[in-house]
Scaffold this active site. Structure first.
Site, mmCIF file in Angstrom:
data_model
loop_
_atom_site.group_PDB
_atom_site.id
_atom_site.type_symbol
_atom_site.label_atom_id
_atom_site.label_comp_id
_atom_site.label_asym_id
_atom_site.label_seq_id
_atom_site.Cartn_x
_atom_site.Cartn_y
_atom_site.Cartn_z
ATOM 1 N N ASP A 85 0.843 -1.193 0.000
ATOM 2 C CA ASP A 85 0.000 0.000 0.000
ATOM 3 C C ASP A 85 0.887 1.254 0.000
ATOM 4 O O ASP A 85 1.954 1.269 0.631
ATOM 5 C CB ASP A 85 -0.863 -0.058 1.279
ATOM 6 C CG ASP A 85 -2.030 0.893 1.252
ATOM 7 O OD1 ASP A 85 -2.483 1.258 0.163
ATOM 8 O OD2 ASP A 85 -2.521 1.245 2.362
ATOM 9 N N GLY A 115 -7.954 7.128 8.016
ATOM 10 C CA GLY A 115 -8.118 7.407 9.444
ATOM 11 C C GLY A 115 -9.579 7.497 9.828
ATOM 12 O O GLY A 115 -10.448 6.953 9.147
ATOM 13 N N GLY A 126 -9.540 4.763 2.330
ATOM 14 C CA GLY A 126 -10.255 5.389 3.455
ATOM 15 C C GLY A 126 -11.543 4.684 3.808
ATOM 16 O O GLY A 126 -12.556 5.325 4.110
HETATM 17 P P1 13P Z 1 -8.573 3.641 6.523
HETATM 18 O O1 13P Z 1 -7.452 3.593 7.494
HETATM 19 O O2 13P Z 1 -9.369 4.883 6.621
HETATM 20 O O3 13P Z 1 -9.412 2.419 6.587
HETATM 21 O O4 13P Z 1 -7.940 3.704 5.055
HETATM 22 C C1 13P Z 1 -7.284 2.580 4.567
HETATM 23 C C2 13P Z 1 -6.588 2.852 3.292
HETATM 24 O O5 13P Z 1 -7.096 3.501 2.424
HETATM 25 C C3 13P Z 1 -5.257 2.289 3.131
HETATM 26 O O6 13P Z 1 -4.638 2.720 1.979
#
Ligand code: 13P
Length: 286
Positions: A82, A181, A209
């Site tokens: 990621d 987040g 997200g």
């Molecule tokens: P969150 O932490 O908001 O779930 O987002 C995860 C994400 O998009 C990782 O790239």
């Protein structure tokens, strides 16, 4: 078990109007719990690692562990890097067995983002690995990556299509208003961009997200064409809050396997709840 490769998996999901969950894991226990969730739901799943997690363990050690877990799983488990801003780290993960890498050049001028993506794509495709790219700037904090709301920038349709054509990436993460987040208010999501992108290209669309989005938002995004949805914070919360609750209830007891089992359940429940909303089990029969 690998029935479909990464891109096939995401295209199949879009065709059948469900999404594959990409859960950020950070150790053996969290990876295993997410695989248990996918096994219970009979669905494919993406184990996603942040660049910080890769640096913590080293690509060799982490890659070996995750590959082993993926091989042993009765469902299709894909390992993905990621938000990587470092091309060398992305190449190291490709060499150590990741199925996909996200190169995040969103902080760079568009042409530099494209140029770096192209280099990673050339390296990755030669080794059968898929590449995700980001266009616009997704706000929030994801381990080492921090983008303040003031610096966030929504992606545009023509810019996204140009980026896809020029970079050659296999999957696109457009900034649509979601954030990494915990949400402090309802996000303003650009559903039109997802719809228009899905009409103009068959390149899989990735939603970042995922933590805290309402089920109807997930369903709307999937119905418009999104097929990979990232969830990180919710998994970390399940782990850390699960630890706290366990310690509160088992003061003075030292039973690590019991502790692990409870963490496993806590993470598995969160992953399964998302898989249900994503209808991830739709891909089970094939
Ligand atoms: P969150 O932490 O908001 O779930 O987002 C995860 C994400 O998009 C990782 O790239």
């Amino acid at each position: 078990m690998k029935s479909r490769n990464f891109v096939q998996e995401l295209r199949y999901a879009r065709e059948h109007r469900y999404a594959v969950g990409a859960f950020n894991i950070f150790n053996y226990l969290s990876a295993r719990a997410v695989i248990h969730a996918a096994t219970t739901m009979s669905c494919s799943v993406i184990l996603q690692t942040s660049a910080a997690t890769v640096k913590h363990f080293g690509p060799q050690e982490l890659g070996t562990m995750l590959r082993q877990l993926a091989w042993n799983a009765p469902v299709n488990v894909l390992v993905h890097l990621d938000h990587c801003t470092d091309p060398d780290l992305a190449r190291a993960c490709i060499d150590c067995g990741w199925d996909g890498v996200m190169y995040d050049g969103s902080q760079l001028p568009l042409e530099d983002n494209i140029a770096n993506c192209r280099q990673i794509v050339a390296y990755a495709h030669h080794r059968g690995v898929m590449v995700e790219g980001e266009i616009g700037k997704i706000s929030g904090v994801e381990d080492d990556i921090q983008v303040d709301a003031a610096d966030a920038a929504g992606a545009g349709l023509e810019e996204s299509l140009y980026f896809l054509e020029q970079s050659g990436v296999d999957a696109l993460a457009p900034a649509i208003g979601t954030a990494h987040g915990v949400y402090t208010g309802a996000p303003k999501i650009n559903f039109d961009l997802v719809r228009e992108l899905a009409q103009r290209t068959d390149v899989p669309i990735v939603i970042h997200g995922g933590t805290g989005l309402a089920p109807e938002v997930f369903r709307a995004l999937i119905s418009l064409g999104a097929s990979k949805i990232n969830v990180s914070t919710a998994i970390k919360q399940a782990y850390v809050e699960g630890c706290t609750h366990y310690l509160e209830r088992h003061d003075g007891k030292f039973n690590p396997l019991d502790f692990d089992q409870e963490m496993n359940c806590s993470i598995k429940d969160v992953a399964m709840a998302h898989m249900r909303i994503f209808h991830s089990g739709e891909g089970a029969a094939q």
